[in-house]
Design an enzyme around this catalytic site. Structure first.
Site, PDB file in Angstrom:
ATOM      1  N   GLU A  60      48.617 -37.826 -43.022  1.00 20.25           N
ATOM      2  CA  GLU A  60      48.576 -36.473 -43.435  1.00 20.25           C
ATOM      3  C   GLU A  60      50.031 -36.243 -44.121  1.00 20.25           C
ATOM      4  OE1 GLU A  60      47.851 -33.933 -40.049  1.00 20.25           O
ATOM      5  OE2 GLU A  60      45.789 -33.962 -40.527  1.00 20.25           O
ATOM      6  N   LYS A  61      49.997 -35.320 -44.838  1.00 22.96           N
ATOM      7  CA  LYS A  61      51.590 -34.823 -45.301  1.00 22.96           C
ATOM      8  C   LYS A  61      52.075 -34.327 -44.193  1.00 22.96           C
ATOM      9  CE  LYS A  61      54.125 -32.958 -48.557  1.00 22.96           C
ATOM     10  NZ  LYS A  61      54.987 -34.001 -49.122  1.00 22.96           N
TER      11      LYS A  61
ATOM     12  N   LYS B 253      52.276 -29.362 -26.040  1.00 22.13           N
ATOM     13  CA  LYS B 253      52.782 -27.788 -25.673  1.00 22.13           C
ATOM     14  C   LYS B 253      53.213 -27.675 -24.252  1.00 22.13           C
ATOM     15  CE  LYS B 253      48.191 -27.403 -28.145  1.00 22.13           C
ATOM     16  NZ  LYS B 253      46.920 -27.312 -27.924  1.00 22.13           N
TER      17      LYS B 253
ATOM     18  N   ILE C 252      53.950 -31.382 -42.620  1.00 16.56           N
ATOM     19  CA  ILE C 252      54.092 -29.867 -43.133  1.00 16.56           C
ATOM     20  C   ILE C 252      55.306 -29.705 -42.142  1.00 16.56           C
ATOM     21  CG2 ILE C 252      53.407 -27.348 -42.790  1.00 16.56           C
ATOM     22  CD1 ILE C 252      51.171 -29.155 -44.138  1.00 16.56           C
TER      23      ILE C 252
ATOM     24  N   ARG D  43      36.478 -28.665 -25.772  1.00 13.55           N
ATOM     25  CA  ARG D  43      36.602 -28.625 -24.217  1.00 13.55           C
ATOM     26  C   ARG D  43      37.459 -27.348 -23.869  1.00 13.55           C
ATOM     27  NH1 ARG D  43      42.155 -29.596 -23.994  1.00 13.55           N
ATOM     28  NH2 ARG D  43      42.660 -31.121 -25.525  1.00 13.55           N
TER      29      ARG D  43
ATOM     30  N   ASN E  56      39.223 -29.113 -30.549  1.00 13.44           N
ATOM     31  CA  ASN E  56      39.162 -29.741 -29.372  1.00 13.44           C
ATOM     32  C   ASN E  56      37.940 -29.144 -28.869  1.00 13.44           C
ATOM     33  OD1 ASN E  56      41.622 -31.048 -29.401  1.00 13.44           O
ATOM     34  ND2 ASN E  56      42.673 -29.227 -28.767  1.00 13.44           N
TER      35      ASN E  56
ATOM     36  N   VAL F  72      44.105 -26.346 -21.879  1.00 11.52           N
ATOM     37  CA  VAL F  72      44.977 -26.047 -20.791  1.00 11.52           C
ATOM     38  C   VAL F  72      45.294 -24.522 -20.622  1.00 11.52           C
ATOM     39  CG1 VAL F  72      47.511 -26.373 -20.004  1.00 11.52           C
ATOM     40  CG2 VAL F  72      45.939 -28.483 -20.727  1.00 11.52           C
TER      41      VAL F  72
HETATM   42  P1  ADP Z   1      45.726 -28.845 -24.724  1.00 14.58           P
HETATM   43  O1  ADP Z   1      45.225 -28.802 -25.946  1.00 14.58           O
HETATM   44  O2  ADP Z   1      44.527 -28.337 -23.761  1.00 14.58           O
HETATM   45  O3  ADP Z   1      46.807 -28.167 -24.507  1.00 14.58           O
HETATM   46  P2  ADP Z   1      46.633 -31.093 -24.041  1.00 14.58           P
HETATM   47  O4  ADP Z   1      46.716 -31.954 -25.128  1.00 14.58           O
HETATM   48  O5  ADP Z   1      48.007 -30.661 -23.114  1.00 14.58           O
HETATM   49  O6  ADP Z   1      45.736 -30.182 -24.085  1.00 14.58           O
HETATM   50  O7  ADP Z   1      45.914 -32.300 -23.047  1.00 14.58           O
HETATM   51  C1  ADP Z   1      45.478 -31.732 -21.833  1.00 14.58           C
HETATM   52  C2  ADP Z   1      45.416 -33.006 -20.985  1.00 14.58           C
HETATM   53  O8  ADP Z   1      44.631 -33.704 -21.178  1.00 14.58           O
HETATM   54  C3  ADP Z   1      46.675 -33.517 -20.780  1.00 14.58           C
HETATM   55  O9  ADP Z   1      46.903 -33.861 -19.458  1.00 14.58           O
HETATM   56  C4  ADP Z   1      46.604 -34.530 -21.720  1.00 14.58           C
HETATM   57  O10 ADP Z   1      47.627 -35.662 -21.282  1.00 14.58           O
HETATM   58  C5  ADP Z   1      45.296 -34.984 -21.595  1.00 14.58           C
HETATM   59  N1  ADP Z   1      44.672 -35.521 -22.800  1.00 14.58           N
HETATM   60  C6  ADP Z   1      44.357 -34.716 -23.863  1.00 14.58           C
HETATM   61  N2  ADP Z   1      43.862 -35.579 -24.873  1.00 14.58           N
HETATM   62  C7  ADP Z   1      43.766 -36.685 -24.255  1.00 14.58           C
HETATM   63  C8  ADP Z   1      43.246 -38.066 -24.737  1.00 14.58           C
HETATM   64  N3  ADP Z   1      42.403 -38.222 -25.996  1.00 14.58           N
HETATM   65  N4  ADP Z   1      43.320 -39.095 -23.978  1.00 14.58           N
HETATM   66  C9  ADP Z   1      43.969 -38.939 -22.695  1.00 14.58           C
HETATM   67  N5  ADP Z   1      44.285 -37.974 -22.335  1.00 14.58           N
HETATM   68  C10 ADP Z   1      44.256 -36.690 -23.029  1.00 14.58           C
HETATM   69  P1  ADP Z   2      46.606 -34.046 -30.823  1.00 17.26           P
HETATM   70  O1  ADP Z   2      45.197 -34.676 -30.821  1.00 17.26           O
HETATM   71  O2  ADP Z   2      47.387 -35.096 -29.964  1.00 17.26           O
HETATM   72  O3  ADP Z   2      46.431 -32.884 -30.088  1.00 17.26           O
HETATM   73  P2  ADP Z   2      47.367 -32.972 -33.223  1.00 17.26           P
HETATM   74  O4  ADP Z   2      46.527 -33.544 -34.592  1.00 17.26           O
HETATM   75  O5  ADP Z   2      46.586 -31.699 -32.791  1.00 17.26           O
HETATM   76  O6  ADP Z   2      47.202 -33.931 -32.227  1.00 17.26           O
HETATM   77  O7  ADP Z   2      48.830 -32.755 -33.371  1.00 17.26           O
HETATM   78  C1  ADP Z   2      49.529 -32.342 -32.318  1.00 17.26           C
HETATM   79  C2  ADP Z   2      50.861 -31.703 -32.974  1.00 17.26           C
HETATM   80  O8  ADP Z   2      51.453 -32.479 -33.841  1.00 17.26           O
HETATM   81  C3  ADP Z   2      50.633 -30.529 -33.716  1.00 17.26           C
HETATM   82  O9  ADP Z   2      50.557 -29.405 -32.893  1.00 17.26           O
HETATM   83  C4  ADP Z   2      51.988 -30.211 -34.616  1.00 17.26           C
HETATM   84  O10 ADP Z   2      53.261 -29.896 -33.966  1.00 17.26           O
HETATM   85  C5  ADP Z   2      52.167 -31.772 -34.748  1.00 17.26           C
HETATM   86  N1  ADP Z   2      51.657 -32.072 -36.245  1.00 17.26           N
HETATM   87  C6  ADP Z   2      50.412 -32.771 -36.236  1.00 17.26           C
HETATM   88  N2  ADP Z   2      50.217 -32.744 -37.632  1.00 17.26           N
HETATM   89  C7  ADP Z   2      51.208 -32.368 -38.316  1.00 17.26           C
HETATM   90  C8  ADP Z   2      51.414 -32.393 -39.799  1.00 17.26           C
HETATM   91  N3  ADP Z   2      50.502 -32.951 -40.735  1.00 17.26           N
HETATM   92  N4  ADP Z   2      52.795 -31.794 -40.079  1.00 17.26           N
HETATM   93  C9  ADP Z   2      53.283 -31.535 -39.137  1.00 17.26           C
HETATM   94  N5  ADP Z   2      53.366 -31.554 -37.831  1.00 17.26           N
HETATM   95  C10 ADP Z   2      51.996 -31.893 -37.429  1.00 17.26           C
HETATM   96 MG    MG Z   3      45.931 -31.100 -30.842  1.00 17.82          MG
END
Ligand code: ADP
Ligand code: ADP
Ligand code: MG
Length: 448
Positions: A199-200, A236, A202, A291, A289, A294
């Site tokens: 991804e680019k 987060k 941002i 589900r 997501n 948090v």
């Molecule tokens: P939210 O988007 O609800 O803030 P988080 O990214 O903080 O979610 O994830 C919620 C919980 O699930 C955290 O304890 C995180 O470590 C765990 N978690 C989320 N996605 C995964 C994954 N793909 N594999 C393992 N643990 C995950």
């Molecule tokens: P996860 O599945 O672990 O939640 P996300 O794809 O939702 O991963 O990305 C998690 C975080 O990473 C985003 O909230 C943002 O802060 C950063 N991020 C993800 N993609 C980008 C992007 N293309 N450019 C800048 N920041 C990004």
């Molecule tokens: Mg995410």
């Protein structure tokens, strides 16, 4: 629905058990050997031990969890977040065992769980997505071609990723080469799937996500946004609603796009569509997501809608009782995630015995936790131990309440990120709403 098994632990398991009790639904807790004194184990009507402390053998042990459900004659399973919540195979086994999985259908989880496939689908539907590879990249050469086309810096991301894992930046070809292999390895280790996409990158974005609810009769509504830009390592730490950069017009626009995303995926139950918003307030779909999240309580505070109860009603086949225009947003809500960790030691987890625990209270304060005085936090699981949620008439009041709540909170015996959170909410740029996803690294840790 008569009896729900909660396939999770900690504050989210307690949160779900409480909703069930209020709905007169019987509850079954599952627990590992490390959790026999955990609050969720005690609060549920029944509790079944599903294995040793290691989550692979307990909270991720599909066979034992399904057995516990049939032993206790549970008619449904709530997966919470983390663990098996986004595991399509687990949802499918539930479906095949005539146990209602409280979440979307297994094929929808499967579709959205692969972030590069879901982006491809959304792009086809005309949803704005972050520029990047069309689906996953097959080798370094393709990665390089994509990176040159969209321009550096780029992000390498694990298609099966979650929890902020498996994401690395590349500023030039050398970094791309190095990080391509690192992300592949991380993805293989963490998700047993080494597919990656590009991804680019941002610059200075805000993370703004939209909560949706979709029943099994084709009705979909959104419940507004949550700003989750205050992150460390893509995870987060503090969330709020409304976002200081989202006005009513943008809320409606993003909300409509989120509803379109849910419809395109055939989505049911509660879910979150995550977007990145750039400095010009253009927004791009990032992932969905599948589900409960948090940070769901801040949406509950602002809309008065109980998301877990809605999940249960939807899974029971009920229709949503309100239309989009009947959803009213009130005031401002903030959430702080209290983690058992040491910020000055690179946020190293700090499990152990909580010798004293005293919670703040009063008007507009909600605490979701599973901790109590004398409880020993096991080292096997996530370090998040409590969530403090405040609701005020406006942002200033929500922040003032959070300051007071963090001051009142007493946790002894272990270290937490409480003081770090306190520093965030009194930071002038945070107070002004002047921040993006690099806030913690730049403003709090002096990195970058
Ligand atoms: P939210 O988007 O609800 O803030 P988080 O990214 O903080 O979610 O994830 C919620 C919980 O699930 C955290 O304890 C995180 O470590 C765990 N978690 C989320 N996605 C995964 C994954 N793909 N594999 C393992 N643990 C995950
Ligand atoms: P996860 O599945 O672990 O939640 P996300 O794809 O939702 O991963 O990305 C998690 C975080 O990473 C985003 O909230 C943002 O802060 C950063 N991020 C993800 N993609 C980008 C992007 N293309 N450019 C800048 N920041 C990004
Ligand atoms: Mg995410």
């Amino acid at each position: 629905m008569n009896k729900i098994l909660i396939a999770n632990r900690g504050e989210i398991a307690v949160r779900i058990i409480r909703a069930c009790k209020e709905m007169n639904i019987k509850t079954v807790a599952v627990y590992s050997e490390a959790d026999k004194d955990a609050l969720h184990t005690h609060l549920a009507d029944e509790a079944v031990c599903i294995g040793p402390a290691n989550s692979k053998q307990s909270y991720l042990n599909v066979k034992n969890i399904i057995e516990a459900a049939s032993l206790t004659k549970s008619d449904s399973i709530h997966p919470g977040f983390g663990f098996l919540s986004e595991n399509a195979k687990f949802a499918k086994i539930c479906e095949e065992s005539q146990i209602k999985f409280i979440g979307p259908k297994s094929d929808v989880i499967d579709l959205l769980g692969n972030k590069s496939n879901s982006k491809k689908l959304m792009q086809k539907e005309g949803i704005p997505v972050i520029p990047g590879s069309n689906g996953s990249v097959k080798d370094l050469k393709e990665a390089m071609l994509v990176a040159e086309k969209i321009g550096y810096p780029v992000l390498l991301k694990a298609a099966a990723g979650g929890g902020g894992k498996g994401i690395r930046i590349a500023n030039d070809f050398n970094e791309l080469e190095l990080n391509y292999n690192l992300v592949k390895q991380e993805a293989k280790n963490a998700f047993n799937d080494d597919e990656i996409y590009i991804e680019k990158y941002i610059k200075n974005p805000r993370h703004v996500e939209i909560q949706i609810l979709a029943d099994e009769h084709g009705n979909v509504v959104h419940l507004g946004e949550r700003d989750c830009s205050i992150q460390r390592n893509h995870q987060k730490m503090l969330e709020e609603t409304p976002s200081t950069i989202v006005d009513e017009k943008l809320r409606n626009k993003m909300g409509n796009v989120a509803v379109k995303v849910a419809k395109a995926a055939g989505y049911t139950n509660c879910g979150t569509v995550e977007f990145l918003v750039d400095a010009d307030r253009n927004f791009y779909f990032m992932e969905m997501n599948t589900r409960i999240q948090v940070e769901h309580p801040i949406t509950e505070m602002r809309t008065g809608i109980d998301l877990v109860k809605e999940q249960i009603r939807i899974a029971a086949g009920e229709e949503l009782k309100y239309k989009q225009k009947e959803i009213i947003f009130k005031g401002h809500a903030l959430e702080c995630r209290i983690n058992a960790e040491i910020p000055s030691k690179n946020f190293m987890p700090c499990p152990g015995k909580v010798t004293e625990f005293n919670l703040p209270g009063g008007n507009g304060i909600r605490i979701d936790t599973a901790i109590y005085s004398g409880y020993t936090i096991p080292s096997n699981y996530d370090s998040m131990i409590a969530k403090i949620i405040t609701h005020g008439v406006n942002r200033n009041e929500a922040i003032s309440k959070m300051k007071r709540a963090l001051e009142e909170l007493v946790i002894e015996g272990i270290e937490t990120n409480r003081d770090f959170l306190f520093d965030i909410i009194r930071n002038p740029n945070f107070i002004r709403g002047n921040f993006d996803t690099s806030f913690i690294e730049k403003e709090m840790l002096g990195e970058k």
